[in-house]
Design a protein around this motif. Structure first.
Motif, mmCIF file in Angstrom:
data_model
loop_
_atom_site.group_PDB
_atom_site.id
_atom_site.type_symbol
_atom_site.label_atom_id
_atom_site.label_comp_id
_atom_site.label_asym_id
_atom_site.label_seq_id
_atom_site.Cartn_x
_atom_site.Cartn_y
_atom_site.Cartn_z
ATOM 1 N N UNK A 310 0.832 -1.209 0.000
ATOM 2 C CA UNK A 310 0.000 0.000 0.000
ATOM 3 C C UNK A 310 0.873 1.269 0.000
ATOM 4 N N UNK A 311 0.397 2.274 -0.721
ATOM 5 C CA UNK A 311 1.135 3.545 -0.755
ATOM 6 C C UNK A 311 1.226 4.098 0.658
ATOM 7 N N UNK A 312 2.267 4.732 1.111
ATOM 8 C CA UNK A 312 3.444 5.049 0.327
ATOM 9 C C UNK A 312 4.645 4.231 0.788
ATOM 10 N N UNK A 313 5.498 3.867 -0.187
ATOM 11 C CA UNK A 313 6.677 3.079 0.165
ATOM 12 C C UNK A 313 7.690 3.124 -0.978
ATOM 13 N N UNK A 314 8.765 3.855 -0.752
ATOM 14 C CA UNK A 314 9.834 3.918 -1.743
ATOM 15 C C UNK A 314 11.123 3.438 -1.091
ATOM 16 N N UNK A 315 11.806 2.504 -1.746
ATOM 17 C CA UNK A 315 13.056 1.970 -1.192
ATOM 18 C C UNK A 315 14.231 2.649 -1.882
ATOM 19 N N UNK A 316 15.026 3.354 -1.092
ATOM 20 C CA UNK A 316 16.182 4.059 -1.633
ATOM 21 C C UNK A 316 17.437 3.337 -1.172
ATOM 22 N N UNK A 317 18.335 3.052 -2.121
ATOM 23 C CA UNK A 317 19.582 2.367 -1.772
ATOM 24 C C UNK A 317 20.761 3.264 -2.150
ATOM 25 N N UNK A 318 21.699 3.347 -1.228
ATOM 26 C CA UNK A 318 22.862 4.210 -1.465
ATOM 27 C C UNK A 318 24.093 3.491 -0.926
ATOM 28 N N UNK A 319 25.233 3.668 -1.628
ATOM 29 C CA UNK A 319 26.427 2.960 -1.157
ATOM 30 C C UNK A 319 27.056 3.693 0.017
ATOM 31 N N UNK A 320 27.162 5.010 -0.103
ATOM 32 C CA UNK A 320 27.826 5.777 0.941
ATOM 33 C C UNK A 320 26.784 6.581 1.717
ATOM 34 N N UNK A 321 26.245 5.948 2.743
ATOM 35 C CA UNK A 321 25.180 6.598 3.514
ATOM 36 C C UNK A 321 25.688 7.854 4.232
ATOM 37 N N UNK A 322 27.009 7.855 4.490
ATOM 38 C CA UNK A 322 27.584 8.990 5.218
ATOM 39 C C UNK A 322 27.426 10.307 4.488
ATOM 40 N N UNK A 323 27.425 10.223 3.147
ATOM 41 C CA UNK A 323 27.260 11.462 2.365
ATOM 42 C C UNK A 323 25.913 12.086 2.693
ATOM 43 N N UNK A 324 24.896 11.236 2.827
ATOM 44 C CA UNK A 324 23.561 11.748 3.175
ATOM 45 C C UNK A 324 23.587 12.369 4.562
ATOM 46 N N UNK A 325 24.300 11.717 5.447
ATOM 47 C CA UNK A 325 24.406 12.249 6.809
ATOM 48 C C UNK A 325 25.104 13.616 6.780
ATOM 49 N N UNK A 326 26.182 13.678 5.959
ATOM 50 C CA UNK A 326 26.899 14.957 5.858
ATOM 51 C C UNK A 326 25.992 16.045 5.289
ATOM 52 N N UNK A 327 25.109 15.632 4.367
ATOM 53 C CA UNK A 327 24.225 16.622 3.749
ATOM 54 C C UNK A 327 23.114 17.056 4.697
ATOM 55 N N UNK A 328 22.618 16.141 5.510
ATOM 56 C CA UNK A 328 21.359 16.438 6.212
ATOM 57 C C UNK A 328 21.401 16.403 7.733
ATOM 58 N N UNK A 329 22.418 15.804 8.318
ATOM 59 C CA UNK A 329 22.327 15.602 9.765
ATOM 60 C C UNK A 329 22.425 16.939 10.526
#
Ligand SMILES: Cc1ncc(COP(=O)(O)O)c(C=O)c1O
Length: 480
Positions: A310-329
């Motif tokens: 059932x909506x909503x559900x999007x699976x996002x896969x990333x190799x370097x999760x730390x980059x996301x942390x650097x961008x958003x934490x």
């Protein structure tokens, strides 16, 4: 003086009574869903007219709520779960996910931090790793659930922007003389969510270069390479390429192996939008579509688009999760913890609060099993093969794109008509087909032609529904 107030939730007895009535409403709905016209036929404003402008001052009771739900709301519902819903990419839901939604609402946890519900964080990690294994993605990918593919791709492009090294997180983009024009590449057939991500992230629509496609609507790698080197000569800063596995209009598959090689040579982030098509990789015979993704930086797959979640559900896969942390934490004092080794999913995106979405994927995979999902997905693809064969045999129609998944693109043809006349004819055909209320199809434009799309990847769509679609399409065509 203290005034009396009415407090508290409904009683447990009431909850048992109402919930079993809702459950039986849902059961009957699925049982008799074909009695509804698939596409709602109300006019704009009809539902608003039936709703009071003021909210009720006193509670109205469950019977009245359900009565209004049936008489006011249901007529304005287009039935995405209907087997005749063959438009767009037809997200359909199933029992296990629906029941999980019930529990998700009951628990009502917010998985922002590990400690605000350890099970939410840890189930998300495990169940996305199941999905990664099921689709044959490289082991280096780590998963995060967002609501939609649009938001997943926005985070991918934000991560790419972060890696470009201009410290945009701190300095922003406006008024900076030291910031070259950042450039993003995708094919002409990439989904509009990529454009929306660019406009959200300050890349701007002018910061996107749309790369031409070949005669099977796939990005042309040589054109990509040329565009990158031309842009560099102009002083721009190429930073990201988005390739698509299963484009929205025609489900074409960009050549990810070649594109990933270009990204490697040019040090560009490669994001793969496999929102629809990626689900097919659960099938052993479809694993080939993921070729080259092992060299990508990120990829999005939407179980709500085609794996019956059932909506909503999007699976996002990333190799370097730390980059996301650097961008958003950003950790305000009240959210500081000494969990240390634990993951806090709020660190990987713009949203703080997070629903317990992993529960519905877990329920669905556990209930059907990987083999059960494989056979259902395979069925969906076989049905589009049947429809494709019918189009190929029928002199009134012409197929407009190769069929890879559960989507067939075609148009009606008639001798002696100009392109404009053919477009008017096909548009009218679609309108008349949808007016029957039996099936609902959508359209796209290819080479300037108005093209019809039939999607057979709904869980309730069977051969008889595809045969009914053929009958309706033929009848309505012959009437024109
Ligand atoms: C290829 C592709 N990417 C992204 C999206 C956007 O999906 P969502 O509604 O999950 O944002 C779609 C929607 O159909 C799509 O087809």
């Amino acid at each position: 003086m203290r005034r009396e107030t009415i407090t508290g939730d409904i009683t447990p007895e009431e909850f048992n009574d109402f919930s079993s009535r809702v459950a039986s409403w849902i059961g009957n709905y699925f049982h008799s869903i074909e009695k509804y016209p698939v596409l709602s036929s109300v006019n704009p404003g009809d539902i608003i007219k039936k709703l009071p402008a003021e909210p009720p001052l006193q509670g109205e009771g469950f019977d009245k709520i359900m009565k209004d739900f049936e008489s006011i709301i249901i007529p304005g519902v287009t039935h995405w779960n209907h087997p005749g819903f063959m438009a767009y990419f037809n997200s359909t839901s199933t029992g296990p996910g629906i029941l999980a939604e019930f529990l998700i609402a009951a628990l009502n946890i917010n998985g922002m931090l590990w400690r605000t519900s350890p099970s939410a964080t840890e189930l998300e990690i495990v169940v996305l790793d199941w999905l990664r294994r099921m689709t044959g993605l490289h082991a280096a990918f780590k998963g995060i659930i967002y609501d939609t593919a649009s938001v997943s791709s926005m985070h991918a492009i934000a991560a790419a922007r972060e890696r470009s090294g201009f410290n945009i997180r701190v300095k922003g983009m406006s008024g900076r003389k030291d910031l070259p024009l950042l450039r993003l590449y995708c094919s002409e057939f990439a989904h509009s969510s990529i454009d929306k991500a660019a406009l959200t992230l300050g890349i701007g629509l002018d910061g996107i270069k749309k790369i031409a496609v070949d005669d099977e609507f796939r990005m042309i790698p040589a054109e990509l390479e040329n565009a990158i080197s031309e842009d560099r000569k102009k002083g721009m800063h190429p930073f990201c390429v988005v390739a698509t596995i299963g484009t929205t209009a025609v489900t074409s598959i960009d050549p990810v192996p070649e594109i990933s090689e270009i990204c490697r040579r040019n040090n560009l982030w490669l994001h793969v939008d496999a929102a629809y098509g990626g689900i097919a990789a659960v099938l052993p015979e479809m694993k080939w579509i993921m070729k080259g993704t092992e060299n990508a930086d990120s990829i999005v797959i939407n179980p709500h688009k085609w794996m019956y979640i059932p909506s909503d559900f999007s699976a996002f896969f990333i190799k370097d999760k730390n980059i996301l942390r650097e961008a958003f934490s950003l950790i305000p004092e009240y959210l500081r913890t000494d969990d240390g080794s634990a993951e806090n999913f709020m660190d990987y995106g713009i949203q703080l609060g997070r629903r317990f979405r992993s529960l519905k994927l877990w329920f669905t995979i556990k209930y059907f099993g990987v083999e059960g999902l494989i056979s259902r997905l395979r069925d969906n693809i076989l049905l589009s093969g049947k429809f494709e064969e019918w189009i190929d045999r029928n002199k009134n129609f012409i197929k407009m794109a190769p069929v890879h998944f559960g989507t067939v693109c075609f148009r009606g043809v008639k001798d002696g008509l100009s392109k404009d006349e053919l477009n008017t004819l096909n548009e009218k055909l679609m309108h008349n087909i949808n007016s029957t209320g039996k099936i609902f199809i959508s359209h796209t434009k290819l080479h300037g032609y108005f093209v019809l799309r039939v999607v057979t990847s709904g869980i309730r769509t069977e051969l008889r529904h595809v045969e009914l679609a053929e009958e309706i399409i033929q009848q309505e065509f012959l009437k024109l």
